[in-house]
Design a protein around this motif. Structure first.
Motif, PDB file in Angstrom:
ATOM      1  N   LYS A   9     -43.112   4.368 -25.182  1.00  0.00           N
ATOM      2  CA  LYS A   9     -44.148   4.956 -26.051  1.00  0.00           C
ATOM      3  C   LYS A   9     -44.911   6.079 -25.355  1.00  0.00           C
ATOM      4  O   LYS A   9     -45.170   7.122 -25.956  1.00  0.00           O
ATOM      5  CB  LYS A   9     -45.123   3.861 -26.485  1.00  0.00           C
ATOM      6  CG  LYS A   9     -46.321   4.370 -27.264  1.00  0.00           C
ATOM      7  CD  LYS A   9     -47.281   3.242 -27.604  1.00  0.00           C
ATOM      8  CE  LYS A   9     -48.530   3.755 -28.275  1.00  0.00           C
ATOM      9  NZ  LYS A   9     -49.486   2.673 -28.544  1.00  0.00           N
ATOM     10  N   TYR A  10     -45.263   5.878 -24.094  1.00  0.00           N
ATOM     11  CA  TYR A  10     -46.068   6.862 -23.383  1.00  0.00           C
ATOM     12  C   TYR A  10     -45.233   7.941 -22.696  1.00  0.00           C
ATOM     13  O   TYR A  10     -45.771   8.806 -22.019  1.00  0.00           O
ATOM     14  CB  TYR A  10     -47.012   6.171 -22.394  1.00  0.00           C
ATOM     15  CG  TYR A  10     -48.067   5.376 -23.114  1.00  0.00           C
ATOM     16  CD1 TYR A  10     -49.157   6.004 -23.714  1.00  0.00           C
ATOM     17  CD2 TYR A  10     -47.957   4.004 -23.258  1.00  0.00           C
ATOM     18  CE1 TYR A  10     -50.112   5.282 -24.407  1.00  0.00           C
ATOM     19  CE2 TYR A  10     -48.907   3.267 -23.950  1.00  0.00           C
ATOM     20  CZ  TYR A  10     -49.982   3.915 -24.526  1.00  0.00           C
ATOM     21  OH  TYR A  10     -50.922   3.202 -25.220  1.00  0.00           O
ATOM     22  N   GLY A  11     -43.926   7.892 -22.879  1.00  0.00           N
ATOM     23  CA  GLY A  11     -43.052   8.950 -22.392  1.00  0.00           C
ATOM     24  C   GLY A  11     -42.707   8.884 -20.917  1.00  0.00           C
ATOM     25  O   GLY A  11     -42.168   9.845 -20.372  1.00  0.00           O
ATOM     26  N   CYS A  12     -42.985   7.778 -20.260  1.00  0.00           N
ATOM     27  CA  CYS A  12     -42.669   7.657 -18.829  1.00  0.00           C
ATOM     28  C   CYS A  12     -41.184   7.922 -18.580  1.00  0.00           C
ATOM     29  O   CYS A  12     -40.814   8.572 -17.612  1.00  0.00           O
ATOM     30  CB  CYS A  12     -43.028   6.267 -18.322  1.00  0.00           C
ATOM     31  SG  CYS A  12     -44.715   5.736 -18.666  1.00  0.00           S
ATOM     32  N   TRP A  13     -40.366   7.421 -19.476  1.00  0.00           N
ATOM     33  CA  TRP A  13     -38.911   7.528 -19.342  1.00  0.00           C
ATOM     34  C   TRP A  13     -38.426   8.973 -19.321  1.00  0.00           C
ATOM     35  O   TRP A  13     -37.389   9.271 -18.744  1.00  0.00           O
ATOM     36  CB  TRP A  13     -38.218   6.764 -20.481  1.00  0.00           C
ATOM     37  CG  TRP A  13     -38.482   7.376 -21.826  1.00  0.00           C
ATOM     38  CD1 TRP A  13     -39.553   7.118 -22.644  1.00  0.00           C
ATOM     39  CD2 TRP A  13     -37.704   8.366 -22.484  1.00  0.00           C
ATOM     40  NE1 TRP A  13     -39.477   7.886 -23.775  1.00  0.00           N
ATOM     41  CE2 TRP A  13     -38.343   8.667 -23.707  1.00  0.00           C
ATOM     42  CE3 TRP A  13     -36.531   9.038 -22.165  1.00  0.00           C
ATOM     43  CZ2 TRP A  13     -37.854   9.613 -24.596  1.00  0.00           C
ATOM     44  CZ3 TRP A  13     -36.036   9.967 -23.063  1.00  0.00           C
ATOM     45  CH2 TRP A  13     -36.695  10.242 -24.273  1.00  0.00           C
ATOM     46  N   GLN A  14     -39.185   9.873 -19.938  1.00  0.00           N
ATOM     47  CA  GLN A  14     -38.719  11.254 -20.029  1.00  0.00           C
ATOM     48  C   GLN A  14     -38.558  11.902 -18.654  1.00  0.00           C
ATOM     49  O   GLN A  14     -37.699  12.755 -18.480  1.00  0.00           O
ATOM     50  CB  GLN A  14     -39.664  12.070 -20.903  1.00  0.00           C
ATOM     51  CG  GLN A  14     -39.611  11.631 -22.353  1.00  0.00           C
ATOM     52  CD  GLN A  14     -40.679  12.279 -23.205  1.00  0.00           C
ATOM     53  OE1 GLN A  14     -41.799  12.511 -22.744  1.00  0.00           O
ATOM     54  NE2 GLN A  14     -40.345  12.584 -24.443  1.00  0.00           N
ATOM     55  N   CYS A  15     -39.386  11.518 -17.718  1.00  0.00           N
ATOM     56  CA  CYS A  15     -39.280  12.060 -16.363  1.00  0.00           C
ATOM     57  C   CYS A  15     -38.709  11.052 -15.373  1.00  0.00           C
ATOM     58  O   CYS A  15     -38.005  11.427 -14.441  1.00  0.00           O
ATOM     59  CB  CYS A  15     -40.646  12.524 -15.864  1.00  0.00           C
ATOM     60  SG  CYS A  15     -41.288  13.936 -16.773  1.00  0.00           S
ATOM     61  N   HIS A  16     -39.028   9.782 -15.564  1.00  0.00           N
ATOM     62  CA  HIS A  16     -38.657   8.768 -14.587  1.00  0.00           C
ATOM     63  C   HIS A  16     -37.418   7.975 -14.966  1.00  0.00           C
ATOM     64  O   HIS A  16     -37.024   7.075 -14.225  1.00  0.00           O
ATOM     65  CB  HIS A  16     -39.833   7.812 -14.353  1.00  0.00           C
ATOM     66  CG  HIS A  16     -41.021   8.496 -13.761  1.00  0.00           C
ATOM     67  ND1 HIS A  16     -41.075   8.887 -12.438  1.00  0.00           N
ATOM     68  CD2 HIS A  16     -42.199   8.878 -14.311  1.00  0.00           C
ATOM     69  CE1 HIS A  16     -42.243   9.465 -12.203  1.00  0.00           C
ATOM     70  NE2 HIS A  16     -42.942   9.479 -13.321  1.00  0.00           N
TER      71      HIS A  16
END
Length: 90
Positions: A9-16
Motif C-alpha cells: 500500500k505504501y509503495g515500499c516494494w517499488q524501490c525495495h
C-alpha cells in the motif's frame, strides 16, 4: 498478511522489491529483508531520513502500519544456501 498489505500500500516494494530484496537501480541496493534493522532503528530511519527515500511521517504512515511492515520484513525467510542447491554445485 497485514504487514505485506501495508508494504504494498505504501509503495515500499517499488524501490525495495516485493520481498525487501533491494535493487541497485531503484534503491541503491538497500536490502530490507531478511534480517531488517531492529524496529527502533527502522522506525527512526523511516521517520527522519534525509536520503533518497523521503521521510514518512506518522500522518502519512501510521505507527501501526509501520509496525506491521517491520513484522512482514522480519517474517521473510532467508534464501536457501546456494550450497544446498544441486544444480549450483556440480
Amino acid at each position: 498478511e497485514k504487514g505485506k498489505d501495508a508494504y504494498m500500500k505504501y509503495g515500499c516494494w517499488q524501490c525495495h522489491g516485493t520481498l525487501g530484496q533491494g535493487s541497485s537501480v531503484t534503491s541503491q541496493g538497500k536490502v530490507l529483508a531478511p534480517d531488517p534493522l531492529p524496529y527502533d532503528a527502522f522506525s527512526a530511519f523511516v521517520r527522519t531520513t534525509n536520503r533518497a527515500m523521503p521521510p514518512y511521517t506518522e500522518a502519512v504512515l501510521p505507527n501501526a502500519d509501520l509496525q506491521d511492515i517491520h513484522a512482514y520484513l522480519v517474517s521473510i525467510p532467508k534464501p536457501a544456501d546456494y550450497k544446498t542447491i544441486p544444480l549450483l554445485n556440480p
